[in-house]
Motif scaffolding. Structure first.
Motif, PDB file in Angstrom:
ATOM      1  N   ILE A  39       0.843  -1.203   0.000  1.00  0.00           N
ATOM      2  CA  ILE A  39       0.000   0.000   0.000  1.00  0.00           C
ATOM      3  C   ILE A  39       0.880   1.255   0.000  1.00  0.00           C
ATOM      4  N   LEU A  40       1.893   1.271   0.851  1.00  0.00           N
ATOM      5  CA  LEU A  40       2.777   2.440   0.917  1.00  0.00           C
ATOM      6  C   LEU A  40       3.510   2.646  -0.399  1.00  0.00           C
ATOM      7  N   THR A  51       7.447  11.827   2.050  1.00  0.00           N
ATOM      8  CA  THR A  51       6.025  12.133   2.257  1.00  0.00           C
ATOM      9  C   THR A  51       5.293  10.906   2.775  1.00  0.00           C
ATOM     10  N   ILE A  52       5.561   9.760   2.186  1.00  0.00           N
ATOM     11  CA  ILE A  52       4.892   8.518   2.598  1.00  0.00           C
ATOM     12  C   ILE A  52       5.307   8.135   4.011  1.00  0.00           C
ATOM     13  N   LEU A  53       6.596   8.229   4.319  1.00  0.00           N
ATOM     14  CA  LEU A  53       7.055   7.877   5.663  1.00  0.00           C
ATOM     15  C   LEU A  53       6.433   8.780   6.725  1.00  0.00           C
ATOM     16  N   LYS A  54       6.268  10.051   6.406  1.00  0.00           N
ATOM     17  CA  LYS A  54       5.651  10.978   7.365  1.00  0.00           C
ATOM     18  C   LYS A  54       4.172  10.655   7.584  1.00  0.00           C
ATOM     19  N   LYS A  55       3.543  10.028   6.604  1.00  0.00           N
ATOM     20  CA  LYS A  55       2.121   9.685   6.688  1.00  0.00           C
ATOM     21  C   LYS A  55       1.900   8.205   7.045  1.00  0.00           C
ATOM     22  N   LYS A  56       2.973   7.485   7.294  1.00  0.00           N
ATOM     23  CA  LYS A  56       2.890   6.034   7.506  1.00  0.00           C
ATOM     24  C   LYS A  56       1.891   5.660   8.602  1.00  0.00           C
ATOM     25  N   ARG A  60      -1.606   3.479   8.288  1.00  0.00           N
ATOM     26  CA  ARG A  60      -1.891   2.305   9.126  1.00  0.00           C
ATOM     27  C   ARG A  60      -3.265   2.460   9.785  1.00  0.00           C
ATOM     28  N   SER A  61      -3.543   3.635  10.297  1.00  0.00           N
ATOM     29  CA  SER A  61      -4.823   3.884  10.958  1.00  0.00           C
ATOM     30  C   SER A  61      -5.986   3.875   9.952  1.00  0.00           C
ATOM     31  N   ALA A  62      -5.806   4.580   8.855  1.00  0.00           N
ATOM     32  CA  ALA A  62      -6.878   4.689   7.854  1.00  0.00           C
ATOM     33  C   ALA A  62      -7.210   3.344   7.218  1.00  0.00           C
ATOM     34  N   TYR A  63      -6.187   2.507   7.044  1.00  0.00           N
ATOM     35  CA  TYR A  63      -6.370   1.203   6.413  1.00  0.00           C
ATOM     36  C   TYR A  63      -6.381   0.078   7.448  1.00  0.00           C
ATOM     37  N   SER A  64      -7.111   0.277   8.534  1.00  0.00           N
ATOM     38  CA  SER A  64      -7.396  -0.785   9.516  1.00  0.00           C
ATOM     39  C   SER A  64      -6.171  -1.594   9.926  1.00  0.00           C
ATOM     40  N   ASN A  65      -5.076  -0.879  10.228  1.00  0.00           N
ATOM     41  CA  ASN A  65      -3.838  -1.537  10.631  1.00  0.00           C
ATOM     42  C   ASN A  65      -3.337  -2.512   9.548  1.00  0.00           C
ATOM     43  N   PHE A  66      -3.672  -2.199   8.291  1.00  0.00           N
ATOM     44  CA  PHE A  66      -3.304  -2.996   7.116  1.00  0.00           C
ATOM     45  C   PHE A  66      -3.895  -4.407   7.154  1.00  0.00           C
ATOM     46  N   ASN A  67      -5.003  -4.570   7.847  1.00  0.00           N
ATOM     47  CA  ASN A  67      -5.658  -5.871   7.954  1.00  0.00           C
ATOM     48  C   ASN A  67      -6.300  -6.223   6.608  1.00  0.00           C
ATOM     49  N   ILE A  68      -5.767  -7.238   5.979  1.00  0.00           N
ATOM     50  CA  ILE A  68      -6.199  -7.630   4.631  1.00  0.00           C
ATOM     51  C   ILE A  68      -7.682  -7.983   4.609  1.00  0.00           C
ATOM     52  N   ASP A  69      -8.134  -8.776   5.575  1.00  0.00           N
ATOM     53  CA  ASP A  69      -9.551  -9.179   5.616  1.00  0.00           C
ATOM     54  C   ASP A  69     -10.470  -7.975   5.682  1.00  0.00           C
ATOM     55  N   GLN A  70     -10.146  -7.043   6.547  1.00  0.00           N
ATOM     56  CA  GLN A  70     -11.001  -5.862   6.697  1.00  0.00           C
ATOM     57  C   GLN A  70     -11.003  -5.013   5.430  1.00  0.00           C
ATOM     58  N   ILE A  71      -9.826  -4.768   4.883  1.00  0.00           N
ATOM     59  CA  ILE A  71      -9.728  -3.924   3.689  1.00  0.00           C
ATOM     60  C   ILE A  71     -10.437  -4.570   2.506  1.00  0.00           C
ATOM     61  N   ASP A  85      -9.791  11.539   3.774  1.00  0.00           N
ATOM     62  CA  ASP A  85      -8.813  11.528   4.859  1.00  0.00           C
ATOM     63  C   ASP A  85      -7.567  12.302   4.434  1.00  0.00           C
ATOM     64  N   ALA A  86      -7.395  13.507   4.977  1.00  0.00           N
ATOM     65  CA  ALA A  86      -6.257  14.362   4.622  1.00  0.00           C
ATOM     66  C   ALA A  86      -4.930  13.801   5.125  1.00  0.00           C
ATOM     67  N   GLY A  87      -4.968  12.801   5.991  1.00  0.00           N
ATOM     68  CA  GLY A  87      -3.744  12.227   6.533  1.00  0.00           C
ATOM     69  C   GLY A  87      -3.071  11.232   5.609  1.00  0.00           C
ATOM     70  N   ILE A  88      -3.761  10.840   4.530  1.00  0.00           N
ATOM     71  CA  ILE A  88      -3.192   9.883   3.570  1.00  0.00           C
ATOM     72  C   ILE A  88      -3.219  10.513   2.179  1.00  0.00           C
ATOM     73  N   ILE A  89      -2.869   9.738   1.180  1.00  0.00           N
ATOM     74  CA  ILE A  89      -2.942  10.199  -0.209  1.00  0.00           C
ATOM     75  C   ILE A  89      -4.346   9.900  -0.715  1.00  0.00           C
ATOM     76  N   ARG A  90      -5.061  10.950  -1.093  1.00  0.00           N
ATOM     77  CA  ARG A  90      -6.457  10.794  -1.507  1.00  0.00           C
ATOM     78  C   ARG A  90      -6.536  10.707  -3.030  1.00  0.00           C
ATOM     79  N   ASN A  91      -6.265   9.526  -3.525  1.00  0.00           N
ATOM     80  CA  ASN A  91      -6.255   9.276  -4.957  1.00  0.00           C
ATOM     81  C   ASN A  91      -7.155   8.073  -5.217  1.00  0.00           C
ATOM     82  N   ARG A  92      -8.170   8.270  -6.033  1.00  0.00           N
ATOM     83  CA  ARG A  92      -9.150   7.208  -6.296  1.00  0.00           C
ATOM     84  C   ARG A  92      -8.506   5.914  -6.796  1.00  0.00           C
ATOM     85  N   LEU A  93      -7.582   6.043  -7.732  1.00  0.00           N
ATOM     86  CA  LEU A  93      -6.947   4.854  -8.297  1.00  0.00           C
ATOM     87  C   LEU A  93      -6.162   4.082  -7.236  1.00  0.00           C
ATOM     88  N   LYS A  94      -5.496   4.807  -6.364  1.00  0.00           N
ATOM     89  CA  LYS A  94      -4.703   4.160  -5.317  1.00  0.00           C
ATOM     90  C   LYS A  94      -5.597   3.526  -4.246  1.00  0.00           C
TER      91      LYS A  94
END
Length: 174
Positions: A39-40, A51-56, A60-71, A85-94
């Motif tokens: 994801i990162l 930029t990604i490391l600063k938002k890491k 993690r929080s926005a994507y349910s602790n990277f839980n595959i089942d939940q996502i 969510d302004a804390g992550i990258i808000r890109n539809r494709l991503k």
């Protein structure tokens, strides 16, 4: 000690220094952590890794602790939440790729027992071969994303210069 050129002149407070010394090139064994790294890497496309490391932590929080089942089971509400969510990258494709790729990993886990087993099953491959395998299964995985994901998790060489003390640590893990 001579660290890799990429971090040699960086201030120790730069998040890249910690990442370089403690994460980059180190094997990951947990499927959720492997998926989190993917994801990162996907979200880094077109942006700086700093930029990604600063938002890491935000990722993690926005994507349910990277839980595959939940996502994999995210619905429209989650999709909208992520895009707002302004804390992550808000890109539809991503965002779409993260959800789709989680669903793909569930299928891989059913067939191989884990995402890590699937990676191990294909290892070793050349970068072009890995890119073909990833493009067959996942979205938003071009050559550079696949290369960095695999280098950062120890599946492809090149994360550290041989003169770097981290290189020696990684060799000792093999």
């Amino acid at each position: 000690m001579t660290y890799c050129q990429a971090v040699r002149q960086m201030d120790s407070n730069n998040p890249n220094v910690h990442y370089h010394n403690h994460e980059y090139g180190f094997p990951l064994h947990d499927d959720d952590e492997l998926f989190g790294r993917l994801i990162l890497e996907i979200n880094q496309a077109g942006l700086s890794w700093t930029t990604i490391l600063k938002k890491k932590d935000n990722f993690r929080s926005a994507y349910s602790n990277f839980n595959i089942d939940q996502i994999a089971n995210y619905g429209e509400g989650d999709w909208n939440r992520l895009l707002n969510d302004a804390g992550i990258i808000r890109n539809r494709l991503k965002v779409n790729a993260a959800i789709y790729n989680a669903q793909q990993i569930l299928s891989i886990q059913n067939n191989y027992g884990s995402f890590k087993n699937w990676l191990d099953h294909h290892h070793p491959l050349s970068k072009p071969e890995w890119v073909k395998v990833f493009k067959k299964h996942f979205k938003f995985v071009g050559g550079e994303i696949v290369n960095e994901f695999l280098m950062s998790t120890g599946y492809l060489p090149g994360a550290h210069e041989p003169s770097c003390p981290v290189y020696a640590k990684l060799q000792a893990l093999k």
